[in-house]
Design an enzyme around this catalytic site. Structure first.
Site, PDB file in Angstrom:
ATOM      1  N   ARG A 111       7.881   6.046  -2.058  1.00 24.86           N
ATOM      2  CA  ARG A 111       7.222   7.344  -2.215  1.00 24.86           C
ATOM      3  C   ARG A 111       7.253   8.088  -0.876  1.00 24.86           C
ATOM      4  O   ARG A 111       6.780   7.581   0.128  1.00 24.86           O
ATOM      5  CB  ARG A 111       5.786   7.161  -2.686  1.00 24.86           C
ATOM      6  CG  ARG A 111       5.654   6.534  -4.073  1.00 24.86           C
ATOM      7  CD  ARG A 111       4.205   6.184  -4.396  1.00 24.86           C
ATOM      8  NE  ARG A 111       3.703   5.160  -3.481  1.00 24.86           N
ATOM      9  CZ  ARG A 111       2.409   4.928  -3.259  1.00 24.86           C
ATOM     10  NH1 ARG A 111       1.493   5.672  -3.860  1.00 24.86           N
ATOM     11  NH2 ARG A 111       2.035   3.973  -2.438  1.00 24.86           N
ATOM     12  N   GLU A 141      -6.516  10.818 -10.824  1.00 23.90           N
ATOM     13  CA  GLU A 141      -6.839  10.708  -9.409  1.00 23.90           C
ATOM     14  C   GLU A 141      -6.298  11.914  -8.647  1.00 23.90           C
ATOM     15  O   GLU A 141      -5.659  12.814  -9.222  1.00 23.90           O
ATOM     16  CB  GLU A 141      -6.260   9.421  -8.828  1.00 23.90           C
ATOM     17  CG  GLU A 141      -4.747   9.337  -8.871  1.00 23.90           C
ATOM     18  CD  GLU A 141      -4.208   7.995  -8.397  1.00 23.90           C
ATOM     19  OE1 GLU A 141      -4.981   7.027  -8.348  1.00 23.90           O
ATOM     20  OE2 GLU A 141      -2.996   7.926  -8.083  1.00 23.90           O
ATOM     21  N   HIS A 147       0.094  13.231  -6.336  1.00 28.04           N
ATOM     22  CA  HIS A 147      -0.822  13.147  -5.195  1.00 28.04           C
ATOM     23  C   HIS A 147      -0.475  14.203  -4.152  1.00 28.04           C
ATOM     24  O   HIS A 147       0.196  13.950  -3.164  1.00 28.04           O
ATOM     25  CB  HIS A 147      -0.856  11.772  -4.564  1.00 28.04           C
ATOM     26  CG  HIS A 147      -2.151  11.581  -3.829  1.00 28.04           C
ATOM     27  ND1 HIS A 147      -3.080  10.634  -4.181  1.00 28.04           N
ATOM     28  CD2 HIS A 147      -2.708  12.278  -2.816  1.00 28.04           C
ATOM     29  CE1 HIS A 147      -4.147  10.754  -3.390  1.00 28.04           C
ATOM     30  NE2 HIS A 147      -3.935  11.754  -2.557  1.00 28.04           N
ATOM     31  N   ASP A 187       0.909  10.282  -0.464  1.00 29.42           N
ATOM     32  CA  ASP A 187      -0.434  10.876  -0.485  1.00 29.42           C
ATOM     33  C   ASP A 187      -0.627  11.914   0.627  1.00 29.42           C
ATOM     34  O   ASP A 187      -1.545  11.826   1.439  1.00 29.42           O
ATOM     35  CB  ASP A 187      -1.517   9.795  -0.362  1.00 29.42           C
ATOM     36  CG  ASP A 187      -1.350   8.656  -1.341  1.00 29.42           C
ATOM     37  OD1 ASP A 187      -0.811   8.899  -2.428  1.00 29.42           O
ATOM     38  OD2 ASP A 187      -1.749   7.530  -1.013  1.00 29.42           O
TER      39      ASP A 187
END
Length: 644
Positions: free
Chosen positions: A597, A503, A568, A337
């Site tokens: 990630r 998102e 993201h 993120d």
């Protein structure tokens, strides 16, 4: 049987520095690699870090140690133990033997050196133990092997772990061709076994086991693959006890573009910063899959744990090398993120940390790999102290506003809400104070992944986020950087076959249009991807009809490159404003997992029709040029979106 290559004697170290051979003479490394060698075991004694590698001075089969109080200047000690002084070494009838993979335990005011003795073929390998009163030695062998291989088991790569909970000490060894892990409980004398404990050999285990304990959990890590090939890597499993059962967690340290075969490692906690570190060996400046030749190098890099206590993929660094060459390789941070800004000569990066907000600052993307994370915010308010995700920071007016997601201390997912911090000045690193919670009174439900953008027509700021019901994108006008105004509106967006999540919305502006890019699908799935809505820059952005769905994903998995779940994301420009870049997270596993990630960055371009062309996510072995900095521009008022 695996036959390990003996490390050759080295006259020169690295970075042009001379590795001095005299006892106790210091040498300087300045950055990775630390020294030639392999199979390093690291130990912290008071405020000093000790490294015990497979290392040779060309004068026989002997063990040495290297110590440092600052992790920059290292001093050689030894020999600690010389095979010519151990009478049982030649009991196997072989003329030549090899000293491998030492491991040291400190207990009862003494130091215990466990070590491997080759060959493995035609006679079995063995493990010995010696005792000393100082980490610098000398060590005295106890007079007989502690463990001998045979019947398909190779007695190599010892590691001893003192369990802080039970007070017992456990001995781990084995691997390679047989790839079998054996575990023993040691007697209090630490030089004999009390019993063998049957354990399951964990998945992907080859050799080089290590155990460490962190926040109530046991971490069994080990090497996988061929030691002279790019497949050599570090994997790990966790357990509630030092003897298992193991829960396999995956790979955490793998080859990149030029640094190959990282493995045979140990973990320590830095006495300087308190950060966890991994000490390991790798092959430098190599390409292809191997086999590699030359000398392996000992290196040290940072270890991060996510909010669930799992180890994030480790980013290998080499100090100034990438910066000097004007290149970098992904990943640039082990967290997901990401959000990035370039401001006054430096890149600033945030990623999800789980229990706090950290920011990294560096003049180059390569520099972000080694930059220390600065703690920006930690909250003891139980309504917003946990599950801190996806921080974004924007310069509005004359302050930085940092938007983030947080949930209550109850750790109930539906308590996630959006919050904002305000900086005291113009430094992105803060300090910050809590400004408030952003919410729509008519839709005050689950809310994550907030982002802002300014309408180019009337200058109004808008807030975007992912909300319930349906985990869909909503948009609202802002009265100020910490307050929403009026009702929010849901924007319909395609999931391209993934219906459960929309998102991470972010807006780009160029060519008279607004491009609202978003992530679709569950972020744990390999099909996590980016979609895009398009609106005229003069349109009413609160009218869902203003937004037109782009018919296909604009950024998605590339199996050939080994990149899965890219998404993201954020956008930033090169320092001179001539290039547009995307920063995003991706993973190397096609399994359904949130682990692994990592943050990556790459340049993107624009199509003839004026839409962004993000291309395909690049593999981790791609060597990329740093963003253009021809004019060395220093931005006074950063923007999060490339402009016309």
């Amino acid at each position: 049987m695996k036959q390990r290559r003996k490390e050759s004697g080295i006259a020169l170290g690295f970075c042009g520095c001379v590795l001095l051979g005299a006892l106790g003479m210091p040498f300087l490394h300045g950055a990775n690699p630390i020294m030639p060698g392999a199979d390093p075991h690291a130990l912290v004694v008071d405020k000093t870090v000790w490294i015990y590698p497979t290392w040779s001075d060309g004068k026989g089969e002997r063990f040495f140690a290297f110590s440092s109080t600052d992790l920059k200047n290292w001093q050689r000690h030894g020999p600690l133990l010389d095979f010519k002084d151990i009478h049982w070494i030649k009991d196997d009838g072989q003329d030549r033997h090899h000293a491998w993979a030492p491991s040291v335990l400190s207990k009862h005011g003494k130091y215990y050196l466990y070590y491997s003795v080759g060959p493995q073929n035609p006679t079995p390998s063995r493990i010995g133990v010696a005792v000393g009163s100082s980490p610098a030695g000398p060590f005295q062998d106890v007079g007989k092997p502690l463990l001998t291989g045979g019947n398909g088991f190779e007695a190599i790569d010892p590691m001893v772990f003192a369990d802080p909970k039970s007070g017992k000490s456990f001995f781990y060894a084995g691997g390679s061709a047989g790839a079998k892990l054996r575990v023993f409980e040691l007697n209090p004398d630490l030089v004999s076994f009390a019993r063998e404990i049957p354990v399951e050999t964990p998945p992907q285990f080859t050799e080089g086991v290590f155990m460490h304990y962190h926040n109530g959990r046991y971490y069994l890590s080990y090497s996988h693959g061929g030691w002279r090939h790019s497949s050599y890597s570090v994997h790990y499993a966790t357990a509630d006890a030092p003897i298992g059962p193991w829960t396999y967690r995956g790979a955490i340290l793998t080859s990149d573009a030029t640094r190959k075969g990282p493995g045979h490692h140990s973990f320590i906690r830095s006495p300087i910063t308190g950060e966890w570190k991994i000490v390991y060996h790798r092959w430098e400046n190599q390409t292809g899959n191997g086999p590699y030749r030359g000398s392996r190098q000992v290196c040290m890099d940072r270890v991060d744990y996510d909010e669930n206590g799992l180890i994030r993929p480790i980013v290998m660094t080499d100090g100034s090398a990438d910066r000097a060459n004007g290149t970098f390789t992904n990943p640039i941070n082990p967290g997901p993120d990401p959000w990035m800004q370039y401001y006054q000569g430096h890149y600033y990066l945030t990623t999800t940390q789980g229990d706090c907000i950290r920011m990294w600052k560096a003049p180059t993307l390569a520099g972000l790999k080694t930059a220390p994370g600065v703690l920006i915010w930690r909250d003891d308010d139980p309504s917003r102290s946990h599950g801190i995700w996806a921080p974004e920071f924007h310069f509005i007016g004359n302050r930085w506003y940092l938007y983030y997601t947080a949930m209550a201390a109850t750790k109930v997912d539906t308590t996630h809400r959006m919050h904002v911090l305000e900086s005291e000045g113009i430094d992105p690193l803060g300090p910050y104070h809590y400004k408030g919670r952003l919410f729509d009174p008519e839709n005050d439900f689950y809310a994550i992944d907030g982002s802002v953008f300014q309408h180019p027509g009337d200058g109004t700021w808008y807030f975007l986020w992912a909300a319930h019901p349906g985990h869909r994108i909503r948009i609202a006008r802002m009265a100020n950087p910490w307050t929403l105004e009026g009702r929010s509106v849901q924007l319909e967006a395609s999931g391209f076959g993934c219906e459960e999540v929309r998102e991470g919305p972010v807006v780009l502006r160029r060519n008279g249009r607004l491009f609202l890019t978003y992530s679709a699908c569950d972020t744990g799935k390999p099909d996590y991807k980016l979609g895009m809505l398009i609106a005229d820059e003069r349109a009413d952005v609160l009218n869902p009809a203003s937004w037109i769905q782009h018919p296909t994903p604009v950024f998605e998995r590339d199996d050939n490159s080994g990149v899965f779940g890219p998404g993201h994301h954020g956008f930033f420009q090169s320092p001179d404003g001539t290039e547009d870049w995307i920063v995003y997270h991706g993973k190397t596993s096609s399994r359904y997992t949130y682990a692994g990630r990592t943050t990556r960055a790459q340049k993107f371009t624009w199509n003839a029709d004026g839409t962004p062309e993000f291309g395909k996510p690049l593999p981790l072995d791609a060597v990329l040029a740093e963003p253009s900095n021809m004019s060395h521009r220093t931005s006074a008022a950063p923007t999060s979106t490339p402009r016309e």
